[in-house]
Design an enzyme around this catalytic site. Structure first.
Site, mmCIF file in Angstrom:
data_model
loop_
_atom_site.group_PDB
_atom_site.id
_atom_site.type_symbol
_atom_site.label_atom_id
_atom_site.label_comp_id
_atom_site.label_asym_id
_atom_site.label_seq_id
_atom_site.Cartn_x
_atom_site.Cartn_y
_atom_site.Cartn_z
ATOM 1 N N ASP A 41 0.900 -1.288 0.102
ATOM 2 C CA ASP A 41 0.006 -0.119 0.046
ATOM 3 C C ASP A 41 0.764 1.390 -0.014
ATOM 4 O O ASP A 41 0.509 2.094 0.947
ATOM 5 C CB ASP A 41 -0.932 0.107 1.149
ATOM 6 C CG ASP A 41 -1.833 -1.401 1.555
ATOM 7 O OD1 ASP A 41 -2.351 -1.737 0.485
ATOM 8 O OD2 ASP A 41 -1.783 -1.804 2.507
ATOM 9 N N GLU A 207 -11.317 1.187 -3.582
ATOM 10 C CA GLU A 207 -10.651 1.413 -2.544
ATOM 11 C C GLU A 207 -9.260 2.056 -2.782
ATOM 12 O O GLU A 207 -9.189 2.483 -3.868
ATOM 13 C CB GLU A 207 -10.366 0.353 -1.648
ATOM 14 C CG GLU A 207 -9.583 -0.853 -2.273
ATOM 15 C CD GLU A 207 -9.337 -2.180 -1.650
ATOM 16 O OE1 GLU A 207 -9.981 -2.496 -0.601
ATOM 17 O OE2 GLU A 207 -8.703 -3.201 -2.032
#
Ligand SMILES: *[C@@H]1O[C@H](CO)[C@@H](O)[C@H](O)[C@H]1NC(C)=O
Ligand SMILES: *[C@@H]1O[C@H](CO)[C@@H](O)[C@H](O)[C@H]1NC(C)=O
Ligand SMILES: *[C@@H]1O[C@H](CO)[C@@H](O)[C@H](O)[C@H]1NC(C)=O
Ligand SMILES: *[C@@H]1O[C@H](CO)[C@@H](O)[C@H](O)[C@H]1NC(C)=O
Ligand SMILES: *[C@@H]1O[C@H](CO)[C@@H](O)[C@H](O)[C@H]1NC(C)=O
Ligand SMILES: *[C@@H]1O[C@H](CO)[C@@H](O)[C@H](O)[C@H]1NC(C)=O
Ligand SMILES: *[C@@H]1O[C@H](CO)[C@@H](O)[C@H](O)[C@H]1NC(C)=O
Ligand SMILES: *[C@@H]1O[C@H](CO)[C@@H](O)[C@H](O)[C@H]1NC(C)=O
Ligand SMILES: *[C@@H]1O[C@H](CO)[C@@H](O)[C@H](O)[C@H]1NC(C)=O
Ligand SMILES: *[C@@H]1O[C@H](CO)[C@@H](O)[C@H](O)[C@H]1NC(C)=O
Ligand SMILES: *[C@@H]1O[C@H](CO)[C@@H](O)[C@H](O)[C@H]1NC(C)=O
Ligand SMILES: *[C@@H]1O[C@H](CO)[C@@H](O)[C@H](O)[C@H]1NC(C)=O
Length: 545
Positions: A41, A207
């Site tokens: 991420d 997301e």
């Protein structure tokens, strides 16, 4: 991750070759990943006013210290600049969160605004709900300069972005279908307005949003398709922050889904510009294509990759797709990056010299409840790390309580092929039944492979040392492979006056050997076990958390 004291990792050196010129800039080849080993991420920002330095953060989940921030001047050499979470009081429950292996710091966004770094993240504890926290710092190369976390109004979801609009508005977009955003009052942390942004391109699991403003458009980059094999990044734009958003005709911006590329699960990207105006992206990816080992071997989990982007005025961004060897208009090589940390992916030998601390690239599983269990160079034992055993072993039992402590210290595995060794001193007459010290290849408390020296009294003999190899894999949901049987070997009698060297070596792309030797006679090593690294590759591509 690999655990315990002294270590040496050998790595493949990064190759840079100039392959062409683009205007004034050289088109240079480089190797992915740029942040090797468990670094999912990624979110990166370029800061011109800090000597043209790039900064990236990645998820750290339950590891402590947490929220690592890496810095680089050339996009290739990344130094661990700071850990935004480095004081227990910043997140007290990161010490006490029992019974979870996947909580903690999830998918942050890093930005720089008016001389201040902003790191916004989701903190997941047990029980839920999640909390969005903002940490700020004026010096991202100094652990202590990171603020206490400031909680903002949190919807029941993950992946906050922070965007500072030209009129001073602060917008926090987050995961959801559609992707939503809220306007934040930075004095109170309260949301003053919430609105829908974009449903994505239809691949679901929308997301990881990030907002950018360019040429009069708001751009919204998102992750789509789930963080496993269908993962991707897609982008949309609108003249108005509140939409409607128009999808890029070139979507997905990045993805290796439905390919046999070595880098899979590419997505959760972020975009940034360099000093020369070139655009770049970072994205997470997992090494091991579907063909190679049928996607069963990925002990390093999700890592951070770099890709060049062309983004013409008024046009759409177009990305080069993630490969192992890529090329682009990189800044000139430069390792003059401030901070004390290790460069990501570098080998190290740690001798715990008197006066030193545990290196900041080492990780604990949760904030250590008993920091005194890890003592660098205690009196009369210079150049050692003294570990005081926890009651619980690495797995823990039904009575496991994180506040009792877990004597485990680790560093990330950053290369497919490596050698890792630790020299341990044997206990003398004070050894008690069940005492154990050793090394482990660790995904979480429910998936790890260990080699230790354990003290046992067997066959009515007095307590004596054994080499013990054993694997724990019950965390691997629906695993049908073979969990190796526990092996116990009496420690050879002529090893007992010496340090014992315990080692883990990747002998090929799929297997680790666990070896032991008297430290002074490494050629007398014995292979105690060979582990298929599927054991420490998570239950899905997402894993390694
Ligand atoms: C950089 O070089 C590679 C390899 O020669 C080439 O494929 C790529 O198109 C070049 N990139 C640019 C922006 O010129
Ligand atoms: C790091 O930050 C702390 C807290 O702001 C400060 O006291 C300390 O002087 C800083 N250290 C350096 C080397 O700048
Ligand atoms: C912020 O929200 C909280 C909880 O909803 C509320 O109690 C508080 O009054 C709000 N503060 C302001 C300044 O609106
Ligand atoms: C998302 O899709 C739903 C269902 O089709 C629709 O009602 C909604 O308006 C869409 N939202 C956005 C922001 O496009
Ligand atoms: C690959 O793994 C999938 C399950 O993830 C399984 O259905 C398939 O049979 C495997 N293929 C091979 C060639 O082993
Ligand atoms: C390293 O960078 C700093 C500024 O960040 C600069 O002051 C210093 O001169 C540089 N050192 C070298 C050897 O280039
Ligand atoms: C950890 O300790 C528990 C409880 O004593 C025991 O059942 C388990 O076998 C141990 N596991 C490992 C891998 O040491
Ligand atoms: C763990 O130990 C702490 C402190 O001893 C105690 O307050 C807490 O209730 C315990 N937690 C559990 C789940 O037993
Ligand atoms: C690990 O050590 C062995 C034995 O010394 C050596 O043959 C091998 O090349 C090393 N592996 C790496 C990745 O350096
Ligand atoms: C494990 O197997 C059960 C029963 O077949 C299934 O419902 C579940 O989805 C599987 N879990 C995973 C993570 O594959
Ligand atoms: C390693 O484990 C994978 C996944 O279970 C399996 O497909 C493979 O055959 C194993 N390799 C060996 C050599 O046992
Ligand atoms: C790696 O080595 C192990 C142990 O010798 C062997 O079983 C496995 O097939 C090898 N894997 C590959 C990809 O060569």
């Amino acid at each position: 991750m690999l655990a315990l004291t002294t270590l040496s990792l050998v790595l493949i050196s990064l190759v840079r070759t100039v392959v062409g010129n683009i205007g004034n800039f050289k088109n240079v080849s480089y190797i992915n990943p740029i942040l090797p080993g468990w670094n999912s991420d990624p979110s990166c920002v370029f800061v011109a006013e800090l000597d043209n330095t790039f900064f990236c953060t990645t998820s750290s989940f339950l590891a402590y210290p947490g929220a690592p921030v890496y810095s680089s001047k050339d996009l290739i050499n990344w130094k661990l600049a700071s850990n935004a979470i480095s004081r227990p009081e910043q997140l007290p429950s990161l010490m006490t969160s029992n019974n979870i292996q996947g909580g903690g710091i999830f998918a942050s966004t890093l930005r720089y605004h008016k001389s201040t770094f902003y790191l916004i993240t989701t903190y997941i504890e047990n029980p839920l709900p999640p909390t969005f926290y903002i940490l700020t710092s004026e010096d991202a190369t100094n652990d202590s300069a990171w603020s206490m976390p400031f909680a903002i109004e949190t919807p029941y979801i993950i992946d906050p972005d922070i965007f500072f609009d030209d009129d001073g508005t602060v917008i926090v977009a987050y995961a959801g279908h559609p992707i939503k955003a809220q306007i934040i009052d930075m004095k109170t942390g309260n949301a003053t307005e919430t609105f829908d942004m974009w449903n994505g391109t239809g691949n679901g699991f929308t997301e990881g949003p990030h907002i950018y403003k360019k040429d009069g458009y708001y751009y919204l980059l998102i992750a789509e398709g789930g963080t496993e094999l269908g993962h991707s990044g897609a982008i949309a734009r609108s003249k108005s922050l509140r939409g409607p958003y128009e999808s890029s005709p070139y979507n997905p911006l990045v993805s290796n889904r439905r390919t046999d590329e070595y880098f899979q699960s590419v997505g959760h990207a972020d975009l940034f510009q360099d000093a020369s105006g070139n655009w770049w992206g970072c994205a997470l990816a997992v090494r091991s294509g579907p063909k190679l080992y049928n996607q069963t071997i990925f002990p390093m989990g999700r890592e951070t990759t770099l890709f060049p982007v062309t983004w013409p005025k008024d046009g759409w961004p177009i990305a080069s797709q993630i490969r192992g060897i890529m090329s682009g208009p990189l800044p000139l090589p430069n390792r003059n990056v401030s901070g004390e940390g290790l460069f990501a992916g570098e080998a190290d030998v740690v001798d715990f010299v008197p006066g030193s601390s545990i290196p900041k690239h080492f990780d604990f599983w949760r904030t250590p409840a008993k920091p005194n269990s890890f003592t660098v160079s205690p009196p009369n034992k210079p150049n050692t790390l003294r570990l005081t055993a926890s009651r619980a072993n690495l797995t823990g039992d039904a009575n496991f309580n994180a506040t009792d402590g877990l004597t485990l210290v680790m560093r990330r595995q950053a290369h497919t092929l490596f050698n890792f060794t630790v020299d341990v001193e044997l206990l003398g007459a004070e050894a008690q039944e069940g005492d154990e010290v050793g090394i482990t290849s660790f995904l979480d408390q429910y998936q790890h492979v260990d080699l230790g020296v354990v003290y046992l009294s067997k066959n009515n003999k007095k307590t004596s040392p054994y080499l013990r190899y054993r694997a724990t894999a019950f965390g691997k949901t629906n695993f049908t492979g073979i969990v190796p049987k526990t092996k116990l070997l009496a420690l050879p009698a002529d090893w007992s006056d010496d340090l014992v060297r315990l080692g883990i070596s990747a002998i090929n792309g799929t297997h680790f050997v666990f070896v032991a030797a008297p430290a002074a006679r490494p050629l007398s090593s014995i292979v105690v076990g060979i582990a298929n690294t599927t054991l420490i590759s998570g239950p899905g591509n997402a894993s390694g958390e």
